[in-house]
Design an enzyme around this catalytic site. Structure first.
Site, PDB file in Angstrom:
ATOM      1  N   GLY A  41       0.909  -1.006   0.012  1.00  0.00           N
ATOM      2  CA  GLY A  41      -0.108  -0.245   0.046  1.00  0.00           C
ATOM      3  C   GLY A  41       0.586   1.303  -0.083  1.00  0.00           C
ATOM      4  O   GLY A  41       0.375   2.441  -0.315  1.00  0.00           O
ATOM      5  N   GLU A  54       3.536   4.144   5.590  1.00  0.00           N
ATOM      6  CA  GLU A  54       2.459   3.293   5.269  1.00  0.00           C
ATOM      7  C   GLU A  54       1.262   4.144   4.636  1.00  0.00           C
ATOM      8  O   GLU A  54       1.197   5.399   4.658  1.00  0.00           O
ATOM      9  CB  GLU A  54       1.944   3.006   6.901  1.00  0.00           C
ATOM     10  N   ASP A  55       0.345   3.311   4.231  1.00  0.00           N
ATOM     11  CA  ASP A  55      -0.845   4.029   3.226  1.00  0.00           C
ATOM     12  C   ASP A  55      -1.982   4.461   4.537  1.00  0.00           C
ATOM     13  O   ASP A  55      -2.439   5.408   4.470  1.00  0.00           O
ATOM     14  CB  ASP A  55      -1.532   3.133   2.359  1.00  0.00           C
ATOM     15  N   ASP A  95      -4.932   1.840  10.847  1.00  0.00           N
ATOM     16  CA  ASP A  95      -6.196   1.364  11.334  1.00  0.00           C
ATOM     17  C   ASP A  95      -6.416   1.123  12.903  1.00  0.00           C
ATOM     18  O   ASP A  95      -6.252   1.840  13.614  1.00  0.00           O
ATOM     19  CB  ASP A  95      -6.761   0.485  10.700  1.00  0.00           C
ATOM     20  N   LYS A 100      -6.578   6.585  10.955  1.00  0.00           N
ATOM     21  CA  LYS A 100      -8.137   6.253  11.256  1.00  0.00           C
ATOM     22  C   LYS A 100      -7.938   6.342  12.984  1.00  0.00           C
ATOM     23  O   LYS A 100      -8.213   5.355  13.423  1.00  0.00           O
ATOM     24  CB  LYS A 100      -8.669   5.054  10.645  1.00  0.00           C
ATOM     25  N   PHE A 124     -14.545   2.574   4.933  1.00  0.00           N
ATOM     26  CA  PHE A 124     -13.426   1.930   4.265  1.00  0.00           C
ATOM     27  C   PHE A 124     -12.984   2.631   3.024  1.00  0.00           C
ATOM     28  O   PHE A 124     -13.804   2.971   2.446  1.00  0.00           O
ATOM     29  CB  PHE A 124     -14.000   0.480   3.688  1.00  0.00           C
ATOM     30  N   ASP A 135      -6.128  -0.680  -0.930  1.00  0.00           N
ATOM     31  CA  ASP A 135      -7.050  -1.651  -1.927  1.00  0.00           C
ATOM     32  C   ASP A 135      -8.356  -2.200  -1.291  1.00  0.00           C
ATOM     33  O   ASP A 135      -8.440  -2.324   0.008  1.00  0.00           O
ATOM     34  CB  ASP A 135      -5.992  -3.064  -1.987  1.00  0.00           C
ATOM     35  N   ARG A 139      -5.410  -0.185  -5.786  1.00  0.00           N
ATOM     36  CA  ARG A 139      -4.394   0.817  -5.405  1.00  0.00           C
ATOM     37  C   ARG A 139      -4.100   1.727  -6.296  1.00  0.00           C
ATOM     38  O   ARG A 139      -3.388   2.748  -6.083  1.00  0.00           O
ATOM     39  CB  ARG A 139      -3.138  -0.297  -5.141  1.00  0.00           C
TER      40      ARG A 139
HETATM   41  P1  IMP Z   1      -3.971  -1.934  10.982  1.00  0.00           P
HETATM   42  O1  IMP Z   1      -5.231  -2.393  11.629  1.00  0.00           O
HETATM   43  O2  IMP Z   1      -3.329  -0.466  11.752  1.00  0.00           O
HETATM   44  O3  IMP Z   1      -2.918  -2.844  11.771  1.00  0.00           O
HETATM   45  O4  IMP Z   1      -3.851  -1.743   9.527  1.00  0.00           O
HETATM   46  C1  IMP Z   1      -3.509  -3.060   8.876  1.00  0.00           C
HETATM   47  C2  IMP Z   1      -3.721  -2.818   7.308  1.00  0.00           C
HETATM   48  O5  IMP Z   1      -5.166  -2.788   6.972  1.00  0.00           O
HETATM   49  C3  IMP Z   1      -3.209  -1.419   6.586  1.00  0.00           C
HETATM   50  O6  IMP Z   1      -1.696  -1.483   6.373  1.00  0.00           O
HETATM   51  C4  IMP Z   1      -4.023  -1.623   5.307  1.00  0.00           C
HETATM   52  O7  IMP Z   1      -3.471  -2.401   4.414  1.00  0.00           O
HETATM   53  C5  IMP Z   1      -5.455  -2.062   5.814  1.00  0.00           C
HETATM   54  N1  IMP Z   1      -6.449  -1.126   5.762  1.00  0.00           N
HETATM   55  C6  IMP Z   1      -6.787  -0.619   7.072  1.00  0.00           C
HETATM   56  N2  IMP Z   1      -7.781   0.407   6.804  1.00  0.00           N
HETATM   57  C7  IMP Z   1      -7.991   0.148   5.167  1.00  0.00           C
HETATM   58  C8  IMP Z   1      -9.021   0.728   4.441  1.00  0.00           C
HETATM   59  O8  IMP Z   1      -9.856   1.530   4.561  1.00  0.00           O
HETATM   60  N3  IMP Z   1      -8.692   0.341   3.123  1.00  0.00           N
HETATM   61  C9  IMP Z   1      -7.836  -0.715   2.639  1.00  0.00           C
HETATM   62  N4  IMP Z   1      -6.935  -1.220   3.830  1.00  0.00           N
HETATM   63  C10 IMP Z   1      -7.174  -0.826   4.843  1.00  0.00           C
HETATM   64 MG    MG Z   2      -1.498  -1.622   3.910  1.00  0.00          MG
END
Ligand code: IMP
Ligand code: MG
Length: 188
Positions: free
Chosen positions: A49, A104-105, A108, A136, A157, A164, A170
């Site tokens: 991402g 990072e993109d 979450d 977020k 989302f 993605d 992407r």
């Molecule tokens: P984490 O929950 O912070 O560990 O995020 C893990 C991964 O979830 C991120 O690196 C993204 O690849 C994916 N992700 C979280 N939110 C979104 C979204 O809204 N769209 C697409 N991918 C997401």
């Molecule tokens: Mg990612």
């Protein structure tokens, strides 16, 4: 013109480029004030991402940097994270005493980057900072705050500019909310 799975375009390519330039300036200024080994930071992109956003910031950061990439798994293709981060592909650079900037993109739950950050510190990194295109903050499961954030968003989302849905989208040249009502019957 806009993809049928797009509900609303939140940030255009121009806005992202503009914001990336501002962030790069802050990053330059920050590291100029630090005692960094060989005056070179290591920017680690989290694939896949990070690619469009990392390219943007790399175009604007003037501080000396090396780049490397890591593949993490925590997301099982759909719209929900599994919450159990694993290293699929590690970096190939020694991180001992290094100043690292993770790119990072989206953040979450924060579980992925919490894991990666701790991993680098365990391996002897001197300092680990985080830059993300979108944050977020309301979705956080751990106490993790990025050092530089492009845009703060709610808990919808998102797709595009690296983000993605089922490994697609992407390549959209903007960050958009996804029309999740369409996903149930969606055929690629
Ligand atoms: P984490 O929950 O912070 O560990 O995020 C893990 C991964 O979830 C991120 O690196 C993204 O690849 C994916 N992700 C979280 N939110 C979104 C979204 O809204 N769209 C697409 N991918 C997401
Ligand atoms: Mg990612």
């Amino acid at each position: 013109m806009k993809h049928p799975l797009v509900k609303e375009i939140l940030y255009t390519r121009t806005e992202i480029a503009q914001r990336s330039q501002e962030l790069a300036l802050e990053i330059d200024q920050h590291y100029q004030s630090q005692d960094v080994v060989e005056n070179t930071i290591l920017i680690v992109g989290i694939l896949k991402g990070c690619v469009p956003f990392m390219a943007e910031i790399l175009n604007h950061i003037t501080y000396e940097c090396e780049t490397d990439y890591m593949v993490m798994s925590s997301y099982k293709g759909g719209v929900k994270a599994s919450g159990d981060p694993k290293i699929v592909l590690d970096i190939n650079t020694n991180v001992k005493n290094r100043h690292i900037l993770i790119a990072e993109d989206v953040i979450d739950s924060g579980l992925t980057l919490e894991f990666v950050k701790n991993y680098f510190y365990t391996r002897g990194a001197k300092d680990v900072k985080i830059i993300t295109l979108v944050d977020k903050p309301t979705k956080r499961a751990v106490d993790l705050v990025p050092d530089w954030t492009g845009f703060k968003v709610g808990d919808e989302f998102l797709i595009g500019f690296g983000l993605d849905y089922e490994e697609r989208l992407r390549n959209l040249p903007y960050v958009a909310t996804c029309d999740i009502a369409k996903l149930k019957d969606w055929k690629w």
